[in-house]
Design an enzyme around this catalytic site. Structure first.
Site, mmCIF file in Angstrom:
data_model
loop_
_atom_site.group_PDB
_atom_site.id
_atom_site.type_symbol
_atom_site.label_atom_id
_atom_site.label_comp_id
_atom_site.label_asym_id
_atom_site.label_seq_id
_atom_site.Cartn_x
_atom_site.Cartn_y
_atom_site.Cartn_z
ATOM 1 C CG ASN A 44 -0.406 -0.116 2.518
ATOM 2 O OD1 ASN A 44 0.634 -0.749 2.702
ATOM 3 N ND2 ASN A 44 -1.034 0.478 3.498
ATOM 4 C CB ILE A 45 1.697 3.635 -2.337
ATOM 5 C CG1 ILE A 45 2.542 2.415 -2.728
ATOM 6 C CG2 ILE A 45 2.512 4.913 -2.476
ATOM 7 C CD1 ILE A 45 2.853 2.313 -4.211
ATOM 8 C CB CYS A 55 -5.200 -1.346 -1.872
ATOM 9 S SG CYS A 55 -6.533 -0.592 -0.946
ATOM 10 C CD GLU A 57 -5.330 -5.837 -1.323
ATOM 11 O OE1 GLU A 57 -4.740 -4.738 -1.244
ATOM 12 O OE2 GLU A 57 -6.136 -6.222 -0.461
ATOM 13 C CB CYS A 95 -8.609 -4.510 -3.918
ATOM 14 S SG CYS A 95 -7.453 -3.159 -3.615
HETATM 15 N N1 THU Z 1 -5.307 -1.341 2.403
HETATM 16 C C1 THU Z 1 -4.742 -2.178 1.490
HETATM 17 O O1 THU Z 1 -3.602 -1.975 1.052
HETATM 18 N N2 THU Z 1 -5.469 -3.238 1.073
HETATM 19 C C2 THU Z 1 -6.721 -3.537 1.510
HETATM 20 O O2 THU Z 1 -7.369 -4.420 0.958
HETATM 21 C C3 THU Z 1 -7.274 -2.823 2.658
HETATM 22 C C4 THU Z 1 -6.651 -1.498 2.930
HETATM 23 C C5 THU Z 1 -4.527 -0.178 2.860
HETATM 24 C C6 THU Z 1 -5.031 1.159 2.394
HETATM 25 C C7 THU Z 1 -4.501 2.072 3.472
HETATM 26 O O3 THU Z 1 -3.170 2.433 3.130
HETATM 27 C C8 THU Z 1 -4.458 1.214 4.717
HETATM 28 O O4 THU Z 1 -4.533 -0.128 4.271
HETATM 29 C C9 THU Z 1 -5.589 1.491 5.697
HETATM 30 O O5 THU Z 1 -6.813 1.433 5.080
#
Ligand code: THU
Length: 137
Positions: A44-45, A55, A57, A95
């Site tokens: 996640n960025i 996210c 994914e 996602c």
């Molecule tokens: N996040 C993901 O990377 N994947 C997910 O499926 C759920 C949420 C990240 C987005 C954000 O940077 C952090 O988690 C909190 O929501």
């Protein structure tokens, strides 16, 4: 080389190390396997403006698609609060929808992992029933 669930989870855990999440401190890693045996990882960025956050994914799948891959077998996802034990991290709705664009939801597997040995496997259709996909438009 055949890439199994454990290997995919290991790659997702390594990708999580790269998470840029200074705002939520929620660190996520993902690894997606293509039909031709290639593996793409993502983290996640986050962004100071919040909504541009991507996210893990989607980072992984966008890397793959931008590299010319559009056929996928499975994805492993790991996530959790910085400094805490990893719990299952189900993919967000956006996602799920992005994955849906490129896979057969009855066959594509989503691996939610706490570790290389503790994980659950779903099909995308279990996580995204009554979906809207390319055939609906
Ligand atoms: N996040 C993901 O990377 N994947 C997910 O499926 C759920 C949420 C990240 C987005 C954000 O940077 C952090 O988690 C909190 O929501």
């Amino acid at each position: 080389m055949k890439i199994g669930d454990k290997n995919l989870i290991k790659q997702a855990l390594e990708a999580r190390e790269k998470s840029y999440s200074p705002y939520s401190h929620f660190r996520v890693g993902a690894a997606i396997l293509t039909e031709d045996g290639k593996l793409y990882t993502g983290c996640n960025i986050e962004n100071a403006a919040f909504s541009p956050t991507n996210c893990a994914e989607r980072t992984a799948i966008f890397k793959a698609v931008s590299d010319g891959k559009q056929k996928f077998v499975k994805i492993a996802i790991v996530g959790g609060k910085e400094g805490e034990t990893i719990d299952y991290c189900p993919p967000c709705g956006v996602c799920r929808q992005v994955l849906r664009e490129f896979v057969n939801p009855q066959q594509f597997q989503v691996i939610l992992a706490k570790s290389e040995t503790e994980y659950k496997v779903y099909t995308l259709s279990q996580l995204l029933p009554e979906d809207f996909g390319p055939n609906n438009i």
